[in-house]
Write an enzyme that holds these catalytic residues in place. Structure first.
Site, PDB file in Angstrom:
ATOM      1  N   ASP A 185      72.882 -13.404  23.656  1.00  0.00           N
ATOM      2  CA  ASP A 185      73.578 -13.976  22.748  1.00  0.00           C
ATOM      3  C   ASP A 185      74.442 -15.125  23.290  1.00  0.00           C
ATOM      4  OD1 ASP A 185      74.530 -13.993  19.995  1.00  0.00           O
ATOM      5  OD2 ASP A 185      76.418 -13.107  20.829  1.00  0.00           O
ATOM      6  N   GLU A 290      68.124 -16.351  21.168  1.00  0.00           N
ATOM      7  CA  GLU A 290      68.022 -16.839  19.734  1.00  0.00           C
ATOM      8  C   GLU A 290      68.156 -18.225  19.700  1.00  0.00           C
ATOM      9  OE1 GLU A 290      70.915 -15.901  15.611  1.00  0.00           O
ATOM     10  OE2 GLU A 290      71.702 -15.708  17.793  1.00  0.00           O
ATOM     11  N   ASP A 372      79.138  -9.091  20.085  1.00  0.00           N
ATOM     12  CA  ASP A 372      78.185  -9.830  20.872  1.00  0.00           C
ATOM     13  C   ASP A 372      76.983  -8.922  21.652  1.00  0.00           C
ATOM     14  OD1 ASP A 372      79.634 -12.036  20.251  1.00  0.00           O
ATOM     15  OD2 ASP A 372      80.975 -11.876  21.975  1.00  0.00           O
TER      16      ASP A 372
END
Length: 405
Positions: A185, A290, A372
Site C-alpha cells: 500500500d 495498487e 494501511d
C-alpha cells in the site's frame, strides 16, 4: 534470460570534448525541432503524413544548404537518431501513451544518442565520433562481463554534469523460489506499507533541501528581475513572448546552484527507490501493488509536491521490470478496489472511512485494523486471486470517490 540494461556513468570531458558535445547537443535539438515542425506543417497544410524515412531523405539536402552547413560538424548518426526519437514520440502519441511531441529547449537536460557506427569501444574505453580522445569515465561499477554496448547516450544535466549511458545485453538468472508474498500500500507518511506490517518511512528528500533551494531560487529571481529592467521590461511584468533578455553571469551561477540542488534531490530519491525495490524483489515471490492514478492525484495543489517527491509510479515501474528480470510475479490491482474499507479478516466493507481515521475495528468480526496494513493485506489477496485466474475484481463501479477508499 537475456535482458537489455542501461549502465549509466558520470564522465569528465576535456574542454575540446565539452565544446564538441555542446555543438552536438545543439544540432540534435535543431534537427528534432525541424522534424517536428516539418511533420506538423505537412499534416495540417497538405494532409500528408511523414515518417522517419521521409525526413531522413531530406536531411542530406539540409546539410548541403549554406545556412545550415554547420550540421556537418557533428556525426550524422546523432542527427539520424534524433529523427528516430521523434518517430518514437509520435508513435507513443498515436498509441495514447503520451501527449503530442513538443519542441526541445536549450535549457534543461541535453542529450545525444550514438549507434554502433558512431562510437568505438576498445580496451574498456569509449570514443565518440568526431572526437580524438576517449571519454574520461568514472567506472563506478564494471560493465557485465563479455558485453559490448549496442548504443551510447550522452547527456548533460542543467547543473553541468555529464553522463554516458551504455545499452548492453546481460544474461540474468532467476532468483531462488521463495514462498513469501507481499502486498504493498502506498502512502505519504510511509511510502510503502507491506502486508506483513513493515513500513518504509518517508525520507522527504525534497524537504531536506527545501531551505537551501528556496534561498538560491530567491537569488535567481532577483537576478532575473535586474536583467528584465535592464532590457526595458517593467519590474514584475512577464517577459514578452519571443523577446530575449541578456542574463548576467551571476544569474547563470544562481541557476546552476538551483539545478544542482534539484539533481541531488533526484539522486537521493533514486538511491532510496532502488534499494527499497531490490529488497522487495529479492525477498518475495509475488508482489501486488495498487494501480494508483498518480496523474489525477497531483492535480490536488495541497498534495502535489508531496506526491511527486515520494515517486509512487517509479517504485511500481522498478518493481515490475526487476520482477520480470528475476523470475518474480508482479501484479497491479484495480485502483477502485476498496482496499482500506474492507476487513481483511471477514470481508466486511464499511460504508465510509475518512482519511483521518488511521485505525478502526470491524463491526462484523471485531478485528482491530491499522488502515494501511489492512489495505496491503487486501491488495495481496486480490493479487493472488488475479494470478489464480479471477476476473476483474470490482466490488463497485467508480462513482467519483477516491481510489482505494
Amino acid at each position: 534470460m537475456l535482458v537489455k540494461k542501461a549502465c549509466k556513468y558520470r564522465f569528465y570531458p576535456t574542454p575540446d570534448q565539452a565544446g564538441q558535445l555542446a555543438r552536438t547537443f545543439g544540432c540534435a535539438r535543431f534537427i528534432y525541432n525541424w522534424g517536428l515542425k516539418t511533420r506538423t506543417d505537412a499534416f495540417y497544410q497538405n494532409q500528408e503524413r511523414l515518417y522517419y524515412k521521409d525526413l531522413a531523405l531530406r536531411l542530406t539536402g539540409i546539410k548541403k544548404d549554406q545556412s545550415t552547413e554547420w550540421l556537418n560538424e557533428v556525426s550524422n548518426v546523432v542527427l539520424q537518431q534524433s529523427l528516430r526519437h521523434l518517430d518514437t514520440a509520435f508513435a507513443n502519441f498515436f498509441a495514447g501513451r503520451s501527449r503530442y511531441p513538443t519542441f526541445k529547449k536549450k535549457s534543461g537536460w541535453q542529450s545525444a544518442s550514438y549507434m554502433q557506427n558512431g562510437f568505438s569501444f576498445r580496451d574498456g574505453q569509449i570514443k565518440l565520433a568526431k572526437q580524438d580522445e576517449p571519454l574520461n569515465i568514472r567506472w563506478s561499477r564494471p560493465l557485465p562481463e563479455g558485453t559490448i554496448p549496442s548504443s551510447v547516450s550522452v547527456t548533460r544535466s542543467p547543473a553541468g554534469r555529464y553522463y554516458v549511458s551504455l545499452l548492453v545485453e546481460e544474461e540474468t538468472l532467476p532468483l531462488p523460489v521463495t514462498t513469501n508474498m507481499v502486498g504493498l500500500d502506498m502512502g505519504l507518511t510511509d511510502i510503502v506499507i507491506t502486508s506483513n506490517g513493515m513500513k518504509s518511512g518517508n525520507p522527504k528528500h525534497l524537504q531536506q533541501k527545501q531551505k537551501k533551494l528556496q534561498r538560491y531560487q530567491r537569488i535567481m529571481a532577483r537576478k532575473l528581475e535586474a536583467a528584465k529592467v535592464k532590457a526595458g521590461i517593467p519590474k514584475g511584468a512577464p517577459i514578452p513572448k519571443g523577446k530575449k533578455i541578456e542574463k548576467s553571469k551571476n544569474f547563470i551561477k544562481a541557476a546552476q546552484k538551483v539545478a544542482r540542488q534539484h539533481e541531488r534531490v533526484g539522486d537521493t530519491r533514486r538511491d532510496f527507490q532502488h534499494k527499497l525495490t531490490t529488497a522487495l524483489v529479492n525477498n518475495n515471490q509475488v508482489i501486488a501493488v495498487e494501480d494508483l492514478n498518480v496523474k489525477g492525484m497531483v492535480k490536488n495543489p495541497k498534495l502535489a509536491r508531496s506526491i511527486s517527491d515520494v515517486g509512487w509510479s517509479e517504485i511500481a515501474r522498478q518493481l515490475e521490470y526487476k520482477a520480470h528480470w528475476y523470475g518474480r510475479q508482479f501484479v497491479r490491482i484495480d485502483q477502485w478496489l476498496p482496499s482500506s474499507k474492507r476487513c481483511s479478516g471477514c470481508g466486511h466493507i464499511l460504508g465510509s472511512l475518512p482519511l483521518q481515521i488511521r485505525h478502526w475495528s470491524c463491526p462484523a468480526c471485531g478485528i482491530k485494523h491499522d488502515r494501511d496494513i489492512n489495505a496491503a493485506k487486501n491488495i495481496l489477496s486480490a493479487g493472488c486471486a488475479m494470478l489464480s485466474g479471477a476476473g476483474k475484481l470490482r466490488d463497485r463501479k467508480p462513482t467519483g470517490g477516491q481510489p482505494g477508499s
